[in-house]
Structures are given as C-alpha cells and as structure tokens.
Scaffold this motif. Structure first.
Motif, short mmCIF file in Angstrom:
data_model
loop_
_atom_site.label_atom_id
_atom_site.label_comp_id
_atom_site.label_asym_id
_atom_site.label_seq_id
_atom_site.Cartn_x
_atom_site.Cartn_y
_atom_site.Cartn_z
N GLU A 49 0.80 -1.45 -0.17
CA GLU A 49 -0.05 -0.12 -0.17
C GLU A 49 0.85 1.23 -0.11
O GLU A 49 0.33 2.25 -0.52
CB GLU A 49 -0.84 -0.12 1.25
CG GLU A 49 -1.99 -1.25 1.21
CD GLU A 49 -2.84 -1.22 2.61
OE1 GLU A 49 -2.67 -0.62 3.27
OE2 GLU A 49 -3.47 -2.29 2.73
N PHE A 50 2.07 1.35 0.72
CA PHE A 50 2.84 2.46 0.67
C PHE A 50 4.39 2.09 0.69
O PHE A 50 4.81 1.15 1.25
CB PHE A 50 2.68 2.92 2.14
CG PHE A 50 3.47 4.36 2.35
CD1 PHE A 50 3.07 5.44 1.79
CD2 PHE A 50 4.62 4.08 3.13
CE1 PHE A 50 3.96 6.65 1.93
CE2 PHE A 50 5.42 5.33 3.26
CZ PHE A 50 5.06 6.58 2.80
N ILE A 51 4.92 2.90 0.14
CA ILE A 51 6.65 2.85 0.14
C ILE A 51 7.31 3.95 0.40
O ILE A 51 6.81 5.24 -0.39
CB ILE A 51 7.03 2.29 -1.40
CG1 ILE A 51 8.56 1.71 -1.17
CG2 ILE A 51 6.86 3.04 -2.32
CD1 ILE A 51 8.92 0.59 -2.26
N ASP A 52 8.22 4.21 1.01
CA ASP A 52 8.89 5.59 1.10
C ASP A 52 10.23 5.46 0.47
O ASP A 52 10.59 4.19 -0.19
CB ASP A 52 9.25 5.96 2.57
CG ASP A 52 9.68 4.93 3.43
OD1 ASP A 52 10.39 3.98 2.99
OD2 ASP A 52 9.91 5.41 4.81
N SER A 53 11.14 6.37 0.58
CA SER A 53 12.55 6.50 -0.08
C SER A 53 13.41 5.33 0.50
O SER A 53 14.20 4.81 -0.36
CB SER A 53 13.12 7.91 0.29
OG SER A 53 13.31 8.09 1.59
N LYS A 83 2.71 2.76 -7.23
CA LYS A 83 2.98 3.07 -8.71
C LYS A 83 3.13 4.37 -8.99
O LYS A 83 4.10 4.67 -9.80
CB LYS A 83 1.72 2.44 -9.41
CG LYS A 83 1.61 2.58 -10.86
CD LYS A 83 0.39 1.93 -11.65
CE LYS A 83 0.54 2.01 -13.19
NZ LYS A 83 -0.58 1.15 -13.91
N ARG A 84 2.63 5.19 -8.34
CA ARG A 84 2.93 6.73 -8.49
C ARG A 84 4.30 6.85 -8.19
O ARG A 84 4.91 7.75 -8.89
CB ARG A 84 2.07 7.47 -7.62
CG ARG A 84 0.54 7.75 -8.13
CD ARG A 84 -0.22 8.69 -7.31
NE ARG A 84 -0.49 8.70 -5.89
CZ ARG A 84 -1.57 7.64 -5.32
NH1 ARG A 84 -2.10 7.00 -6.11
NH2 ARG A 84 -1.37 7.38 -4.15
N MET A 85 4.72 6.52 -6.97
CA MET A 85 6.29 6.73 -6.61
C MET A 85 7.22 6.00 -7.72
O MET A 85 8.04 6.79 -7.82
CB MET A 85 6.59 5.91 -5.24
CG MET A 85 6.08 6.73 -4.04
SD MET A 85 6.93 8.15 -3.78
CE MET A 85 8.46 7.52 -3.03
N PHE A 86 6.78 5.02 -8.23
CA PHE A 86 7.85 4.52 -9.20
C PHE A 86 7.76 5.22 -10.58
O PHE A 86 8.77 5.67 -10.92
CB PHE A 86 7.01 2.94 -9.73
CG PHE A 86 7.58 1.80 -8.91
CD1 PHE A 86 7.89 2.02 -7.57
CD2 PHE A 86 7.63 0.72 -9.46
CE1 PHE A 86 8.21 0.81 -6.87
CE2 PHE A 86 7.71 -0.55 -8.72
CZ PHE A 86 8.27 -0.17 -7.27
N GLY A 87 6.51 6.05 -10.85
CA GLY A 87 6.49 6.92 -11.93
C GLY A 87 7.36 8.00 -11.70
O GLY A 87 8.15 8.57 -12.51
#
Length: 99
Positions: A49-53, A83-87
């Motif tokens: 659901e969530f990933i940080d740096s 997915k947004r972070m990957f982008g």
C-alpha cells in the motif's frame, strides 16, 4: 510490511507498507528469495500500500543482489501510491515491472 512466499520461494507477495523500519524483515526475505536457483525472482507488490524512500532503496539493493547472482528481479503489479512513486522516481525504467 508482511510477506509470504508463493510456490517455490522464487516469488514473494508483500503487503502493507515498506519503510525503513522493515529493513531487517526485508533482508531476511531477500536472503530466502535469492537463496534458490531460479533465474527469475518475483516480488508481487499488488497489495503493497505504501513505499517510502528507504523502501525504494531496499528494492535497489535487492536488484543489485539479483544482478550479482546473475538473476532477474521482476516487480509485479505495483498499484496506488507505490505505482505513483515508481513513476515519479523512474523506477519503472530501472526494473522489469509486470502490470
């Protein structure tokens, strides 16, 4: 983050959040994931659901381990914030990503 192996230990399904506090569990998981002999290993991110740096950094470390072992790391089905972070970070160009 929680994780469970699917099938023959060449695929792991991750759930919850992947953050700095998960580095010990992530290391344990990757040791098992890369302990086999399969050419391709998969991290299923559909329920992450969530990933940080720090979580992104852990994925980069896992990719380095895969490269050194001559294996291919595939990230499957990132969605939502992941997915947004990957982008935003262009991670989708650094990894093999299956939708």
């Amino acid at each position: 983050m929680q994780f469970e192996f699917v099938g023959n230990d060449a695929c792991v399904r991750m759930t919850g959040d992947l953050t700095f506090t998960d580095h010990v569990a992530f290391k344990t998981m990757t040791d098992r994931l890369f302990g086999g002999t399969d050419q391709f290993v998969t991290m299923d991110l559909a329920k992450l659901e969530f990933i940080d740096s720090a979580g992104l950094g852990m994925l980069l470390l896992a990719r380095d381990v895969a490269d050194k072992a001559g294996r291919k790391l595939v990230l499957r089905s990132p969605g939502g914030q992941v997915k947004r972070m990957f982008g935003l970070t262009k991670f989708d160009t650094l990894f093999a990503v299956e939708e």
